[in-house]
Design a protein around this motif. Structure first.
Motif, short mmCIF file in Angstrom:
data_model
loop_
_atom_site.label_atom_id
_atom_site.label_comp_id
_atom_site.label_asym_id
_atom_site.label_seq_id
_atom_site.Cartn_x
_atom_site.Cartn_y
_atom_site.Cartn_z
N ALA A 28 39.88 41.61 39.94
CA ALA A 28 39.67 41.29 38.28
C ALA A 28 39.72 42.72 37.77
CB ALA A 28 38.56 40.79 37.66
N ASN A 29 40.90 43.55 38.05
CA ASN A 29 41.99 44.24 38.19
C ASN A 29 40.04 45.39 36.29
OD1 ASN A 29 43.73 44.47 39.32
ND2 ASN A 29 45.00 43.01 37.60
N GLU A 30 38.99 45.24 36.55
CA GLU A 30 38.46 45.65 35.98
C GLU A 30 38.17 47.36 36.09
OE1 GLU A 30 35.60 41.88 36.08
OE2 GLU A 30 35.52 43.25 37.46
N ASN A 31 38.11 48.11 34.88
CA ASN A 31 38.29 49.50 34.93
C ASN A 31 36.73 49.95 36.26
OD1 ASN A 31 37.79 52.20 34.96
ND2 ASN A 31 39.17 51.86 33.14
N PRO A 32 36.59 50.75 37.40
CA PRO A 32 35.28 50.91 38.02
C PRO A 32 34.83 51.99 37.79
CG PRO A 32 37.38 52.45 38.92
CD PRO A 32 37.52 51.62 37.20
N TYR A 33 35.13 52.31 36.37
CA TYR A 33 34.06 53.75 34.93
C TYR A 33 33.62 53.44 34.08
CZ TYR A 33 37.25 56.64 38.60
OH TYR A 33 37.13 57.16 39.15
N PRO A 34 32.95 53.75 33.67
CA PRO A 34 31.23 53.07 32.57
C PRO A 34 32.65 53.72 31.02
CG PRO A 34 30.72 55.40 33.40
CD PRO A 34 31.66 54.39 34.34
N TYR A 319 44.17 36.94 46.60
CA TYR A 319 45.31 36.88 47.34
C TYR A 319 46.15 35.80 46.22
CZ TYR A 319 43.33 32.66 49.30
OH TYR A 319 42.54 31.72 48.73
N PHE A 320 48.03 35.19 46.45
CA PHE A 320 48.57 34.44 45.58
C PHE A 320 48.81 33.13 46.35
CE2 PHE A 320 47.37 38.52 43.34
CZ PHE A 320 47.27 37.38 41.50
N GLU A 321 48.52 31.47 46.35
CA GLU A 321 49.21 30.83 47.75
C GLU A 321 50.78 30.79 46.55
OE1 GLU A 321 45.86 27.99 46.85
OE2 GLU A 321 45.46 28.98 48.94
N HIS A 322 51.01 31.46 45.73
CA HIS A 322 52.64 30.67 44.67
C HIS A 322 53.55 31.16 46.03
CE1 HIS A 322 50.68 30.55 41.16
NE2 HIS A 322 50.45 31.63 40.85
N PRO A 323 54.28 30.91 46.85
CA PRO A 323 55.78 30.76 47.46
C PRO A 323 56.27 31.85 46.97
CG PRO A 323 55.99 28.17 46.72
CD PRO A 323 54.74 28.62 45.65
N GLY A 324 56.42 32.59 47.78
CA GLY A 324 57.62 34.13 47.14
C GLY A 324 56.14 35.69 47.31
N ILE A 325 55.12 35.04 47.44
CA ILE A 325 53.99 36.07 46.92
C ILE A 325 53.00 35.52 47.55
CG2 ILE A 325 54.95 37.13 45.05
CD1 ILE A 325 52.49 35.57 43.62
N GLU A 326 53.21 34.83 48.70
CA GLU A 326 52.17 34.03 49.81
C GLU A 326 51.38 35.57 50.77
OE1 GLU A 326 55.10 33.32 49.40
OE2 GLU A 326 55.84 31.83 51.68
N ASN A 327 52.43 36.33 50.38
CA ASN A 327 52.08 37.11 52.25
C ASN A 327 51.73 38.05 51.33
OD1 ASN A 327 52.81 35.64 54.50
ND2 ASN A 327 55.00 36.46 53.46
N PHE A 328 51.68 38.34 49.95
CA PHE A 328 50.82 39.67 49.10
C PHE A 328 49.13 40.16 48.83
CE2 PHE A 328 54.77 40.89 49.02
CZ PHE A 328 55.40 41.75 48.86
N VAL A 329 48.37 40.78 48.74
CA VAL A 329 47.12 40.66 47.82
C VAL A 329 47.22 41.46 46.75
CG1 VAL A 329 46.06 39.76 49.59
CG2 VAL A 329 46.26 42.56 49.79
N ARG A 330 46.43 41.38 45.84
CA ARG A 330 46.88 42.97 45.01
C ARG A 330 45.59 43.22 45.07
NH1 ARG A 330 45.46 39.93 39.09
NH2 ARG A 330 43.09 40.48 39.58
N ILE A 331 44.68 44.47 44.92
CA ILE A 331 43.76 45.39 45.01
C ILE A 331 43.92 45.83 43.63
CG2 ILE A 331 42.66 46.89 46.26
CD1 ILE A 331 44.73 46.19 49.13
N THR A 332 42.73 45.65 43.28
CA THR A 332 42.66 46.21 41.98
C THR A 332 42.00 47.73 42.05
OG1 THR A 332 41.64 44.52 40.58
CG2 THR A 332 40.61 47.02 40.07
N ILE A 333 42.31 48.87 42.01
CA ILE A 333 41.67 50.17 41.79
C ILE A 333 40.30 50.66 41.72
CG2 ILE A 333 42.33 52.43 41.29
CD1 ILE A 333 45.24 51.58 42.90
N GLY A 334 39.67 50.79 42.55
CA GLY A 334 38.69 51.41 42.22
C GLY A 334 37.73 52.54 42.08
#
Ligand SMILES: *Cc1c(COP(=O)(O)O)cnc(C)c1O
Length: 351
Positions: A28-34, A319-334
């Motif tokens: 969810a792209n939350e910040n890992p720091y307080p 991950y996203f089911e939209h055609p064109g980006i279905e092979n990607f994952v989005r990883i939030t930086i922790g």
């Protein structure tokens, strides 16, 4: 029993908030720091007597602090209950059923949701092969308004300021151009300097990501004073008090401690660069990110499969089911340590 419009609603699907076990949440792209330690002091000293009274409807002190932080005057700032609410007001104020709203095919998935909510016709403009947003395409299509995120989500890719300027130069002065700068503090260049030249530019900001505020709900619009008055009129026709007294006090303190946030975000950026390089060494295709996440894919595996196998190891990505980006994952930086664990998981699961 229900209004007809309710049957037609297609709500936004947020990142999962699973409670079945402890996960490292990178979805969810939350910040890992307080947040800044100063906020604790504000909270401890908050005079509870104040809760008896309604908060300042214009959040004047908070707006002043935010305006100071971004170097504009307070009459160019509006404060609301998270930028999702802000976007709702912006859509209501600037887009309508008579004019087509244009946005990139892959961008923040709340835009089509609000467009449908308000009955605004939309057209999506394909991204380039490298997943960048093409200003030529955006400006050659006829439209009544444009919105995009910069850096874009979920790609993380940034549009240079010169390109935003070129887009605005191609747009007539009465066509609203909304730039959602949710991730701007992670390396992009803000469009704020263009406001004095282009009155149709509207900038949306959130404190959720770069200022560790997702749980408190605070977002801003930066635009010309006339545009801010219009948005305030929309707000006053819906909810007089979108920002509560405690969040006004906390938000003000946060805006006054820029150095702290710069310090933690430079760690997020360093970790992002480290992760991008590690992924490259493992043969993953990773888009160049200026946000607090990376968008990455491994040849021959769907985003959903990657997500599942990472999840079995106690980490959540998106991950996203939209055609064109279905092979990607989005990883939030922790935190750096979490990213090192993630790389171990990827090595174990995918090589
Ligand atoms: C997270 C995000 C938002 C929403 O932010 P909130 O202030 O938490 O509502 C808006 N736009 C984009 C592009 C985002 O990624």
């Amino acid at each position: 029993m229900y209004a007809k419009r309710v049957q037609e609603l297609r709500p936004y699907a947020p990142g999962e908030q699973l409670r079945d076990r402890e996960y490292v949440k990178l979805n969810a792209n939350e910040n890992p720091y307080p947040p800044s330690p100063r906020l604790k002091e504000i909270l401890m000293n908050f005079d509870l007597e104040q809760l008896r009274l309604y908060p300042d409807p214009d959040a004047s002190e908070l707006r002043k602090a935010f305006a100071n932080m971004v170097h504009v005057s307070s009459d160019m700032v509006y404060a609301g209950n998270g930028s999702d609410e802000i976007l709702s007001f912006v859509f209501y104020a600037f887009f309508d059923s008579e004019r087509t709203l244009l946005f990139p095919e892959h961008t923040y998935s709340f835009y089509p949701v609000y467009a449908s909510y308000y009955g605004i016709p939309i057209r999506k403009v394909p991204l380039e092969k490298d997943f960048s947003i093409s200003v030529d395409r955006l400006s050659s299509e006829e439209s009544g308004g444009i919105i995009f995120a910069n850096p874009n989500a979920p790609t993380g890719m940034v549009m240079p300021l010169s390109e935003i300027q070129r887009l605005l130069e191609h747009c007539p002065e009465d066509k609203p151009v909304v730039v959602d700068e949710a991730y701007i503090d992670f390396g992009g260049e803000s469009a704020i300097p263009l406001l004095s030249k282009f009155p149709n530019l509207i900038i949306v900001r959130t404190l959720s990501k770069s200022m560790c505020f997702a749980g408190a709900r605070l977002g801003f619009v930066i635009a010309g004073p006339e545009q801010i008055r219009r948005i305030t009129t929309v707000k006053n026709s819906f909810n007089h008090f979108p920002v509560d007294a405690i969040v006004q006090a906390l938000g003000k303190a946060a805006c006054e401690d820029v150095e702290y946030y710069q310090q933690i975000n430079s760690r997020v950026i360093a970790t992002r660069e480290w992760l991008t390089e590690e992924l490259r060494l493992l043969g993953w295709r990773t888009l160049p990110s200026k946000a607090n996440f990376v968008f990455t894919s491994k040849e021959g595996i769907s985003g959903e499969k990657i997500y599942r196998r990472i999840k079995e190891n106690g980490f959540l990505v998106r991950y996203f089911e939209h055609p064109g980006i279905e092979n990607f994952v989005r990883i939030t930086i922790g935190k750096q340590m979490e990213m090192e664990q993630l790389i171990c998981i990827l090595k174990k699961e995918f090589s």
